[in-house]
Scaffold this motif. Structure first.
Motif, short mmCIF file in Angstrom:
data_model
loop_
_atom_site.label_atom_id
_atom_site.label_comp_id
_atom_site.label_asym_id
_atom_site.label_seq_id
_atom_site.Cartn_x
_atom_site.Cartn_y
_atom_site.Cartn_z
N PHE A 188 83.90 72.98 79.28
CA PHE A 188 83.02 73.43 78.06
C PHE A 188 84.25 74.24 77.19
CE2 PHE A 188 78.83 73.65 80.41
CZ PHE A 188 78.14 72.77 79.90
N ASN A 189 83.91 74.07 75.95
CA ASN A 189 84.82 74.56 75.05
C ASN A 189 83.70 74.91 73.84
OD1 ASN A 189 85.39 72.37 73.16
ND2 ASN A 189 86.44 71.60 75.00
N ASP A 190 84.53 75.45 72.62
CA ASP A 190 83.69 75.60 71.39
C ASP A 190 83.23 74.52 70.82
OD1 ASP A 190 82.40 77.95 69.95
OD2 ASP A 190 84.03 77.68 68.36
N ASN A 191 83.72 73.56 71.12
CA ASN A 191 83.63 72.09 70.43
C ASN A 191 83.04 71.21 71.50
OD1 ASN A 191 84.79 72.54 68.04
ND2 ASN A 191 86.90 72.22 68.82
N ARG A 192 82.63 71.65 72.55
CA ARG A 192 81.64 70.81 73.76
C ARG A 192 80.90 71.91 74.50
NH1 ARG A 192 83.37 65.98 77.40
NH2 ARG A 192 82.66 66.52 79.36
N ARG A 193 79.62 72.09 73.98
CA ARG A 193 78.60 72.97 74.59
C ARG A 193 77.61 72.55 75.43
NH1 ARG A 193 78.85 78.18 72.69
NH2 ARG A 193 80.68 79.09 71.64
N MET A 194 77.23 71.12 75.06
CA MET A 194 76.38 70.63 75.87
C MET A 194 76.49 69.35 76.78
SD MET A 194 72.44 69.46 74.72
CE MET A 194 71.82 71.30 74.70
N LEU A 195 76.44 69.18 77.93
CA LEU A 195 76.37 68.13 78.48
C LEU A 195 75.13 67.35 78.91
CD1 LEU A 195 79.48 68.89 81.17
CD2 LEU A 195 79.44 67.66 78.60
N ILE A 196 74.86 66.26 78.28
CA ILE A 196 73.62 65.32 78.94
C ILE A 196 74.00 64.77 80.21
CG2 ILE A 196 71.80 63.84 78.42
CD1 ILE A 196 71.69 65.99 76.67
N VAL A 197 73.27 65.30 81.23
CA VAL A 197 73.71 64.78 82.58
C VAL A 197 72.91 63.64 83.05
CG1 VAL A 197 74.09 65.48 84.92
CG2 VAL A 197 74.61 66.93 83.01
N THR A 198 72.92 62.36 83.38
CA THR A 198 72.04 61.41 83.75
C THR A 198 72.69 60.70 85.11
OG1 THR A 198 73.41 59.87 82.33
CG2 THR A 198 71.38 60.88 81.20
N GLY A 199 72.02 59.84 85.52
CA GLY A 199 72.17 59.33 87.02
C GLY A 199 71.05 59.25 87.78
N PRO A 200 71.24 58.70 88.95
CA PRO A 200 70.07 58.42 89.72
C PRO A 200 69.58 59.68 90.44
CG PRO A 200 71.97 57.68 91.04
CD PRO A 200 72.53 58.02 89.29
N ASN A 201 68.03 59.52 91.10
CA ASN A 201 68.03 60.70 92.00
C ASN A 201 68.68 60.58 93.03
OD1 ASN A 201 65.33 61.77 90.57
ND2 ASN A 201 64.73 59.38 90.76
N MET A 202 68.95 61.77 93.75
CA MET A 202 69.79 61.91 94.95
C MET A 202 71.25 61.74 94.53
SD MET A 202 67.81 62.35 97.77
CE MET A 202 68.92 61.57 99.01
N GLY A 203 71.52 61.60 93.24
CA GLY A 203 72.93 61.12 92.93
C GLY A 203 73.87 62.46 92.94
N GLY A 204 73.16 63.76 92.67
CA GLY A 204 74.08 64.88 92.74
C GLY A 204 73.92 65.51 91.44
N PHE A 249 72.38 69.55 80.80
CA PHE A 249 70.83 69.15 80.60
C PHE A 249 70.70 67.98 81.45
CE2 PHE A 249 67.29 67.83 78.62
CZ PHE A 249 66.67 68.69 77.79
N ALA A 250 70.19 67.96 82.32
CA ALA A 250 69.78 66.59 83.27
C ALA A 250 68.62 66.31 83.08
CB ALA A 250 69.88 67.04 84.92
N THR A 251 68.66 64.86 82.73
CA THR A 251 67.41 64.19 82.61
C THR A 251 67.44 62.60 82.89
OG1 THR A 251 65.98 63.50 80.47
CG2 THR A 251 68.50 63.33 80.29
N HIS A 252 66.19 62.04 82.79
CA HIS A 252 66.14 60.55 82.96
C HIS A 252 65.71 59.86 81.93
CE1 HIS A 252 66.79 60.03 87.48
NE2 HIS A 252 66.24 61.59 87.59
N TYR A 253 65.43 60.73 80.67
CA TYR A 253 65.03 60.09 79.52
C TYR A 253 66.35 59.63 78.84
CZ TYR A 253 60.40 62.56 79.87
OH TYR A 253 59.36 62.82 80.20
N PHE A 254 66.67 58.49 79.20
CA PHE A 254 68.23 57.70 78.61
C PHE A 254 67.99 57.92 77.04
CE2 PHE A 254 68.05 55.76 82.76
CZ PHE A 254 68.79 56.13 83.39
N GLU A 255 66.85 58.21 76.28
CA GLU A 255 67.05 58.12 74.99
C GLU A 255 67.72 59.36 74.52
OE1 GLU A 255 63.24 56.06 76.26
OE2 GLU A 255 64.29 57.60 77.03
N LEU A 256 67.83 60.39 75.25
CA LEU A 256 68.54 61.62 75.07
C LEU A 256 69.92 61.23 74.80
CD1 LEU A 256 66.58 64.54 76.74
CD2 LEU A 256 66.30 63.52 74.76
N THR A 257 70.44 60.46 75.44
CA THR A 257 72.21 60.15 75.59
C THR A 257 72.36 59.89 74.01
OG1 THR A 257 71.75 57.68 75.92
CG2 THR A 257 72.22 59.45 77.71
#
Length: 537
Positions: A284-300, A406-414
């Motif tokens: 994370f830095n001043d130009n990278r403040r949010m990570l949209i985290v996607t992936g399978p259930n049980m994936g970690g 921000f973990a989500t299964h809504y791929f539209e958020l990517t």
């Protein structure tokens, strides 16, 4: 920083194992001193305090080889308590009873008056043995016994069959089943003398115990300082032990905005799993403040989010962290919206609790906060949940500007990564191998392409027929969605979802009333219109 430097010094000096051995023999001195101040300390509290103070010279010796300003300060606060420990050692027995009221707390030789009273009471056993032998010989009753109980005191007991042989100077004291109990003038005088000595012994011991509490009360401030120093030493020793045993490293607390963690691990999950833990980075830095985290259930995803929050938290309490390296800028608070729970006693559903916690985050998170958002919007319909998740992510990125996972299964958020420069996509991948699903647990840049929900459901043990039915339904839904994207949109496809508080559609009567123009109607036409509306009603 002072704590981390102290932990580093404990590890490098090699004295931590010995220090922990010494600390194991020290009880909870702070709690004991609180009881001393309230004059409610029990005998075993004093013995624990005595033994703890007696170990402080060994603590000093163990820490002599360390080079740490904090440890040096703790040694100053520890102070010298040899005289206090010596006084407690002289005053109290090695293993005191639980309560003071029964006596036996003060050590023999500490007080001459108490020793004299105890000696008088202890000689009672020898006297009673001699007295019993003399009375047996004088009365000729071989079964005669001398005893004592708290209610009636000392007595001579003769069985009912021998009671007629009792001497005339015996006075009956008590009749029990199968025996008579007597007292004599000599035994009564001895009883008064012994019981008086025991009572006075307990009174003297109680006074000496109160004097001990007074003695400690006069030194309470310095003892509290020492207890606080021991508690902090115990904390540092525990953190140093974990850091050394679990391969944790010292983090760097920086004034520069951002969080950079290399090969971070979850401190709990790593220990309870049999498989090797897959470490992951965070940047994370001043130009990278949010990570949209996607992936399978049980994936970690949840493990990845929580391990980074725990690393930040551990760093801020002065601990080493489970990572190869960590540079952590200013963080004021950690907010989490994880899990599903309701509060039915207050009338709050699972979704209401989720939204309440989300509202708290959106109102209070700052640009120096770390935010974990896990599956926002899953408690309502698909379109509602997607809309809320996207709006919350956008608000956090543009208004709060908090560091957000921000973990989500809504791929539209990517797609948000294309619209906002400080949002990026990462994903945790999985690989299908035949009918098996292998979780990689490695965080990679970019969005995921699948959720593997049906595969995870199969791993959970759902019946195969249910999985087959779900695959058929999924194929139909995906086909329908593809047709919708290819062909022209119909009125049905684009019909908006009705809101909970949206006004209802107008009824036919309302439509008819709105169509009327009263000024253009004759009296006859107005009457006909009224009849028509009545029939419609």
């Amino acid at each position: 920083n002072r704590r981390q430097q102290a932990i580093e010094s404990l590890i490098e000096s090699g004295c931590n194992d010995g220090l922990r051995d010494e600390l194991r023999g020290i009880g909870d001195l702070e709690r004991i001193l609180a009881r001393v101040a309230l004059r409610s300390a029990r005998p075993r509290d004093l013995s624990t305090l005595r033994d703890g103070l007696a170990r402080t010279p060994a603590l000093r010796e163990r820490l002599a080889s360390t080079d740490s300003p904090l440890l040096a300060d703790l040694l100053d606060r520890l102070g010298e308590h040899a005289a206090t420990a010596a006084h407690l050692i002289a005053a109290t027995v090695d293993q005191p009873p639980a309560l003071q009221r029964d006596g036996g707390v003060i050590r023999d030789g500490f007080d001459a008056e108490l020793d004299e009273l105890r000696a008088l009471a202890s000689h009672a056993d020898r006297f009673l043995i001699d007295f019993e032998e003399r009375e047996k010989a004088a009365s000729g009753i071989a079964t005669l016994k001398v005893g004592y109980n708290r209610v009636h005191g000392y007595y001579i007991e003769i069985s009912k069959g021998q009671a007629d042989k009792a001497p005339t100077h015996y006075t009956r004291r008590q009749t029990i089943k199968g025996a008579e109990r007597y007292i004599t003038e000599e035994l009564k005088n001895f009883e008064d003398k012994v019981l008086s000595a025991r009572e006075r012994s307990l009174m003297r011991e109680r006074a000496l115990y109160e004097a001990l509490l007074d003695f400690l009360g006069e030194r309470l401030a310095e003892l509290k300082s020492a207890a606080s120093a021991v508690a902090e030493l115990d904390t540092l020793a525990s953190l140093a032990n974990r850091a050394h045993a679990l391969d944790w490293n010292r983090p760097q607390l920086s004034a520069v905005t951002g969080i950079r963690i290399e090969r971070g691990r979850h401190p709990v999950v790593e220990q309870v799993r049999d498989e090797p833990f897959e470490p992951n980075d965070l940047d994370f830095n001043d130009n990278r403040r949010m990570l949209i985290v996607t992936g399978p259930n049980m994936g970690g995803k949840s493990t990845y989010m929580r391990q980074n929050a725990l690393i930040v938290l551990l760093a801020h309490i002065g601990s080493f962290v489970p990572a190869a390296a960590a540079v952590i800028g200013p963080i004021d608070r950690i907010f989490t919206r994880i899990g599903a729970g309701d509060d039915l006693s207050r009338g709050q559903s699972t979704f209401m609790v989720e939204m309440s916690e989300t509202a708290n985050i959106l109102h209070n998170a700052t640009a120096h906060s770390l935010v974990l958002m896990d599956e926002i919007g899953r408690g309502t319909s698909t379109y509602d949940g997607l809309s809320l998740a996207q709006a919350c992510a956008t608000w956090l990125a543009t208004k709060n500007r908090a560091f957000t996972l921000f973990a989500t299964h809504y791929f539209e958020l990517t797609r948000l990564a294309n619209e906002h420069a400080d949002i990026a996509n990462v994903h945790l991948d999985a690989v299908e191998y035949g009918e098996q699903l292998v979780f990689m647990h490695a965080v990679k840049e970019g969005p995921a392409n699948r959720s593997f929900g049906l595969q995870v459901a199969a791993l959970a043990g759902l019946p195969k027929a249910v999985i087959v039915d779900a695959r058929t339904t999924l194929a139909g839904l995906e086909s329908s969605a593809a047709e919708t994207h290819r062909g022209p949109a119909t009125a049905h496809d684009n019909s908006p979802q009705l809101g909970l508080f949206a006004p209802p559609a107008p009824s036919p009567i309302e439509e008819a009333v709105r169509a009327l123009d009263p000024d253009a109607l004759s009296p006859r036409e107005a009457l006909d219109a009224l009849y028509r509306l009545r029939r419609m009603l």
